[in-house]
Design a protein around this motif. Structure first.
Motif, short mmCIF file in Angstrom:
data_model
loop_
_atom_site.label_atom_id
_atom_site.label_comp_id
_atom_site.label_asym_id
_atom_site.label_seq_id
_atom_site.Cartn_x
_atom_site.Cartn_y
_atom_site.Cartn_z
N ILE A 1 0.83 -1.21 0.00
CA ILE A 1 0.00 0.00 0.00
C ILE A 1 0.86 1.26 0.00
O ILE A 1 0.49 2.28 -0.58
N LEU A 2 2.04 1.20 0.62
CA LEU A 2 2.86 2.39 0.83
C LEU A 2 4.16 2.45 0.03
O LEU A 2 4.74 3.53 -0.13
N PHE B 1 5.44 5.26 -2.47
CA PHE B 1 5.87 6.58 -2.00
C PHE B 1 7.39 6.66 -1.80
O PHE B 1 7.95 7.75 -1.74
N PHE C 1 -2.08 11.12 -1.39
CA PHE C 1 -2.26 10.37 -0.16
C PHE C 1 -3.75 10.19 0.09
O PHE C 1 -4.55 11.07 -0.20
N HIS D 1 -3.66 5.31 3.48
CA HIS D 1 -2.20 5.39 3.58
C HIS D 1 -1.78 5.81 4.98
O HIS D 1 -0.82 5.25 5.54
N GLN E 1 -2.30 2.96 7.47
CA GLN E 1 -1.27 1.93 7.32
C GLN E 1 0.06 2.43 7.89
O GLN E 1 0.78 1.68 8.55
N TRP E 2 0.39 3.68 7.62
CA TRP E 2 1.61 4.29 8.15
C TRP E 2 1.60 4.24 9.68
O TRP E 2 2.58 3.84 10.31
#
Length: 125
Positions: free
Chosen positions: A27-28, A31, A79, A83, A86-87
């Motif tokens: 998912i991240l 980035f 974003f 996100h 999850q972060w």
């Protein structure tokens, strides 16, 4: 028994573990592609360590605007609320796996605050 965050070395350890999780996360990970592909990740991590050292150990090493690069990135790689969730999940899991105490709690509280402010400024959905 886990100890609390006490030093730059402690912060470095959790930031490296945290970013390892972010980079592996489907998912991240997008980035961080540019940082990884341009071999700038280590430099970036030192800046992030300075940021968290200022917050947790009350130093004065971080002199940048943390919001600015994220707002710029948001223009090309938007974003979303997912996100940030999850972060935060990775952040809290990393802190909890290594530390316990007032500074660990402060780190998690500040991470939530930072994520909340960024979502508001980016008007994520």
């Amino acid at each position: 028994m886990k100890q609390d965050i006490q030093s730059r070395e402690d912060i470095s350890a959790f930031i490296h573990q945290f970013y390892d999780a972010l980079i592996k996360d489907n998912i991240l990970s997008h980035f961080f592609e540019k940082l990884v592909n341009s071999n700038q990740l280590d430099h970036h991590l030192e800046i992030i360590i300075d940021f968290w050292e200022d917050i947790l150990l009350k130093t004065s090493k971080y002199g940048n605007n943390a919001m600015k690069p994220h707002l710029e990135m948001h223009k090309n790689k938007p974003f979303a609320t997912a996100h940030f969730k999850q972060w935060l999940k990775h952040f809290n899991t990393t802190i909890d796996s290594k530390f316990d105490g007032p500074k660990a709690t402060l780190a998690k509280t500040r991470a939530l605050s930072i994520a909340t402010v960024m979502q508001i400024k980016m008007q994520t959905s």
